[in-house]
Scaffold this motif. Structure first.
Motif, PDB file in Angstrom:
ATOM      1  N   GLU A 199       0.811  -1.211   0.000  1.00 16.88           N
ATOM      2  CA  GLU A 199       0.000   0.000   0.000  1.00 16.88           C
ATOM      3  C   GLU A 199       0.853   1.273   0.000  1.00 16.88           C
ATOM      4  O   GLU A 199       0.582   2.221   0.745  1.00 16.88           O
ATOM      5  CB  GLU A 199      -0.937  -0.001   1.228  1.00 16.88           C
ATOM      6  N   LYS A 239      -0.156   5.148   0.442  1.00 14.29           N
ATOM      7  CA  LYS A 239      -1.534   5.197   0.925  1.00 14.29           C
ATOM      8  C   LYS A 239      -1.564   5.243   2.457  1.00 14.29           C
ATOM      9  O   LYS A 239      -0.542   5.112   3.123  1.00 14.29           O
ATOM     10  CB  LYS A 239      -2.322   3.985   0.414  1.00 14.29           C
ATOM     11  N   GLY A 297      -3.823  -5.884  -0.089  1.00 17.95           N
ATOM     12  CA  GLY A 297      -3.246  -4.890  -0.984  1.00 17.95           C
ATOM     13  C   GLY A 297      -2.132  -5.452  -1.862  1.00 17.95           C
ATOM     14  O   GLY A 297      -1.694  -6.583  -1.705  1.00 17.95           O
TER      15      GLY A 297
END
Length: 297
Positions: A203, A206, A230
């Motif tokens: 990720e 993020k 993810g």
């Protein structure tokens, strides 16, 4: 191939072909979009996107109204690619974007670039976010030399063959993996290369960005307790130079695979199956590879 020279920003005569712009887009955080990327998308006659729905969200966020938004992805590239090239030759400037990151990296954009180069079209990079390099620079592993692998093959024999060919690669290795395949991939890496250092970057950019740093076995243990979520970027330590030298100087180097297996059968009195397993271990390949070589011979 004859030599060609591209002067990206030289003034073009009237009626000249357009240009192909490879525009990087954010890999998770919209603040990573560059001013130049926004301007290029605003000025392009055509935007070609891997997923037009995803790209339309990005364009809306930055208040970009494309002249044309066309689809270009793995499943339509054979038909769509030549058509996009035709539009560029007619004088249209085309901006290519992927769902995230740089177009043409583990992406069908590379095929469009090839067509453009063959047609004498200028191909211009608009740099930006990239997951593999972002993971590399935070990994703590050597960054001086590295090799990008992308996604490993899905077929076992193809994956085993690739990993065996990379066993002695001393550069840091970068690859991508999905959450539902990450555990199997780590198990394959450990079997092929031993328990090396690895970083699992998840990720990136993020809210739930996470790095797991450890050995392959430690990261496998972590994933057993924390189910994968993810997309992952893996950064794997290269081979130890001393181990590489030891393998290259090994006693069995002058033997054929058949002779290598026979050595264990005759000298240690083990079964052929066990001899093949030992030879595979020496050579850093799978027992399946040993069997195939002997079967062909």
């Amino acid at each position: 191939m004859s030599l060609t020279i591209q002067k990206s920003f030289e003034k073009q005569p009237d009626g000249a072909s357009g240009k192909l712009y490879l525009v990087a887009t954010p890999i998770g955080n919209l603040e990573d979009m560059t001013y130049r990327a926004v301007r290029t998308l605003q000025e392009a006659d055509i935007i070609a996107a891997e997923d037009t729905r995803q790209t339309r969200k990005l364009l809306t966020h930055f208040e970009i109204s494309p002249g044309q938004l066309l689809s270009y992805h793995e499943h339509n590239k054979t038909a769509s690619g030549p058509e996009l090239i035709r539009l560029i030759i007619e004088g249209k400037n085309l901006a290519l974007v992927s769902d995230a990151g740089l177009p043409a990296i583990s992406d069908p954009g590379s095929d469009l670039v090839k067509l453009a180069v063959e047609a004498g079209i200028s191909v211009i990079p608009i740099p930006g976010a990239n997951a593999a390099l972002s993971a590399l620079i935070v990994s703590g592993l050597p960054t001086e030399r590295f090799q990008f692998i992308g996604f490993l093959p899905r077929e076992n024999k193809d994956r085993d063959h690739l990993l065996a060919s990379l066993q002695d690669e001393e550069n840091t290795l970068l690859m991508y993996e999905s959450p539902h395949r990450i555990i199997k991939t780590l198990e394959s890496l450990q079997q092929a290369w031993g328990d090396r250092k690895v970083v699992l970057a998840r990720e990136l950019t993020k809210r739930y960005e996470e790095m797991a740093r450890g050995t392959l076995s430690e990261c496998l243990g972590w994933l057993q307790e924390h189910p994968p979520l993810g997309e992952y970027c893996l950064v794997v330590a290269g081979a130890n130079p001393e181990d590489v030298k030891e393998r290259r100087d090994a006693w069995w180097q002058s033997l054929s695979v058949e002779e290598h297996v026979l050595h264990y059968e005759e000298q240690e009195g083990v079964s052929r199956k066990e001899a093949m397993k030992k030879a595979a271990g020496d050579r850093g390949v799978s027992k399946r590879d040993i069997y195939k070589i002997i079967a062909v011979d």
